[in-house]
Design an enzyme around this catalytic site. Sequence first.
Site, mmCIF file in Angstrom:
data_model
loop_
_atom_site.group_PDB
_atom_site.id
_atom_site.type_symbol
_atom_site.label_atom_id
_atom_site.label_comp_id
_atom_site.label_asym_id
_atom_site.label_seq_id
_atom_site.Cartn_x
_atom_site.Cartn_y
_atom_site.Cartn_z
ATOM 1 N N ASP A 171 0.850 -1.191 0.000
ATOM 2 C CA ASP A 171 0.000 0.000 0.000
ATOM 3 C C ASP A 171 0.891 1.248 0.000
ATOM 4 O O ASP A 171 1.888 1.310 0.723
ATOM 5 C CB ASP A 171 -0.912 -0.014 1.229
ATOM 6 C CG ASP A 171 -2.074 0.949 1.105
ATOM 7 O OD1 ASP A 171 -3.224 0.495 1.018
ATOM 8 O OD2 ASP A 171 -1.807 2.177 1.080
ATOM 9 N N ASN A 182 -12.787 -3.342 2.806
ATOM 10 C CA ASN A 182 -13.707 -2.220 2.969
ATOM 11 C C ASN A 182 -14.695 -2.242 1.807
ATOM 12 O O ASN A 182 -14.274 -2.351 0.646
ATOM 13 C CB ASN A 182 -12.937 -0.894 2.970
ATOM 14 C CG ASN A 182 -12.015 -0.761 4.162
ATOM 15 O OD1 ASN A 182 -12.364 -1.182 5.270
ATOM 16 N ND2 ASN A 182 -10.835 -0.200 3.962
ATOM 17 N N VAL A 236 -10.970 2.913 -3.451
ATOM 18 C CA VAL A 236 -10.625 2.389 -4.782
ATOM 19 C C VAL A 236 -11.619 1.270 -5.087
ATOM 20 O O VAL A 236 -11.690 0.276 -4.355
ATOM 21 C CB VAL A 236 -9.178 1.866 -4.836
ATOM 22 C CG1 VAL A 236 -8.877 1.316 -6.232
ATOM 23 C CG2 VAL A 236 -8.184 2.973 -4.483
ATOM 24 N N HIS A 241 -10.383 -5.275 -3.101
ATOM 25 C CA HIS A 241 -9.034 -5.574 -2.620
ATOM 26 C C HIS A 241 -9.088 -5.960 -1.157
ATOM 27 O O HIS A 241 -9.966 -5.533 -0.405
ATOM 28 C CB HIS A 241 -8.088 -4.382 -2.808
ATOM 29 C CG HIS A 241 -8.634 -3.098 -2.263
ATOM 30 N ND1 HIS A 241 -9.555 -2.344 -2.949
ATOM 31 C CD2 HIS A 241 -8.396 -2.450 -1.100
ATOM 32 C CE1 HIS A 241 -9.863 -1.276 -2.234
ATOM 33 N NE2 HIS A 241 -9.171 -1.319 -1.096
ATOM 34 N N HIS A 272 -6.887 -5.967 2.304
ATOM 35 C CA HIS A 272 -5.723 -5.390 2.990
ATOM 36 C C HIS A 272 -5.134 -6.457 3.919
ATOM 37 O O HIS A 272 -5.854 -7.009 4.761
ATOM 38 C CB HIS A 272 -6.129 -4.221 3.889
ATOM 39 C CG HIS A 272 -6.713 -3.035 3.190
ATOM 40 N ND1 HIS A 272 -6.016 -1.853 3.004
ATOM 41 C CD2 HIS A 272 -7.933 -2.814 2.641
ATOM 42 C CE1 HIS A 272 -6.782 -0.974 2.387
ATOM 43 N NE2 HIS A 272 -7.961 -1.535 2.161
HETATM 44 P P1 5GP Z 1 -9.659 1.264 0.473
HETATM 45 O O1 5GP Z 1 -9.731 2.522 1.294
HETATM 46 O O2 5GP Z 1 -10.354 1.424 -0.851
HETATM 47 O O3 5GP Z 1 -10.059 0.031 1.200
HETATM 48 O O4 5GP Z 1 -8.125 1.048 0.180
HETATM 49 C C1 5GP Z 1 -7.473 1.593 -0.925
HETATM 50 C C2 5GP Z 1 -6.010 1.573 -0.609
HETATM 51 O O5 5GP Z 1 -5.306 1.769 -1.797
HETATM 52 C C3 5GP Z 1 -5.570 2.656 0.366
HETATM 53 O O6 5GP Z 1 -5.015 2.070 1.525
HETATM 54 C C4 5GP Z 1 -4.572 3.468 -0.426
HETATM 55 O O7 5GP Z 1 -3.485 3.900 0.356
HETATM 56 C C5 5GP Z 1 -4.149 2.512 -1.516
HETATM 57 N N1 5GP Z 1 -3.763 3.151 -2.758
HETATM 58 C C6 5GP Z 1 -4.443 4.120 -3.419
HETATM 59 N N2 5GP Z 1 -3.805 4.447 -4.553
HETATM 60 C C7 5GP Z 1 -2.693 3.669 -4.605
HETATM 61 C C8 5GP Z 1 -1.632 3.551 -5.550
HETATM 62 O O8 5GP Z 1 -1.574 4.238 -6.564
HETATM 63 N N3 5GP Z 1 -0.654 2.644 -5.259
HETATM 64 C C9 5GP Z 1 -0.696 1.855 -4.147
HETATM 65 N N4 5GP Z 1 0.319 0.993 -3.983
HETATM 66 N N5 5GP Z 1 -1.686 1.946 -3.238
HETATM 67 C C10 5GP Z 1 -2.670 2.846 -3.469
#
Ligand code: 5GP
Length: 114
Positions: free
Chosen positions: A30, A87, A96, A100, A102
Amino acid sequence: MSETIFSKIIRREIPADIVYEDDAVLGFSDVNPQAPVHVLFIPKQAIPTLNEATPADAELLGKLLLAAAAYAKQLGLAERGYRVVVNCNEEAGQTVFHLHLHLLAGRRMHWPPG
Ligand code: 5GP
């Protein structure tokens, strides 16, 4: 609709620290880590949220979990413990919209997660 920043990572159009890959799953660090180990495991075939997953995705969802567990074992963190989080949608904090998982590890986790 399913095109996100993660699609670009899968296609290697933007850089990522890729730590795991098989035919169906990609794992990468991340960009904004919330623990010493914070890896995202994603299906290469995009599903926007867990809500859109169907019984046809059961094997794929299992592969995501198994990939996370295998990686935690590989790091030697399985016995200490780790957390796996999905999430789903706005109230859970999904940002996003490419499903996914985590994997968070390397520090003591708290509950409730907030
Ligand atoms: P969510 O909040 O949707 O469950 O998690 C999305 C995750 O994607 C976040 O923890 C965020 O830091 C990570 N993330 C967003 N954009 C990028 C990216 O361009 N590269 C990487 N490696 N992680 C990303």
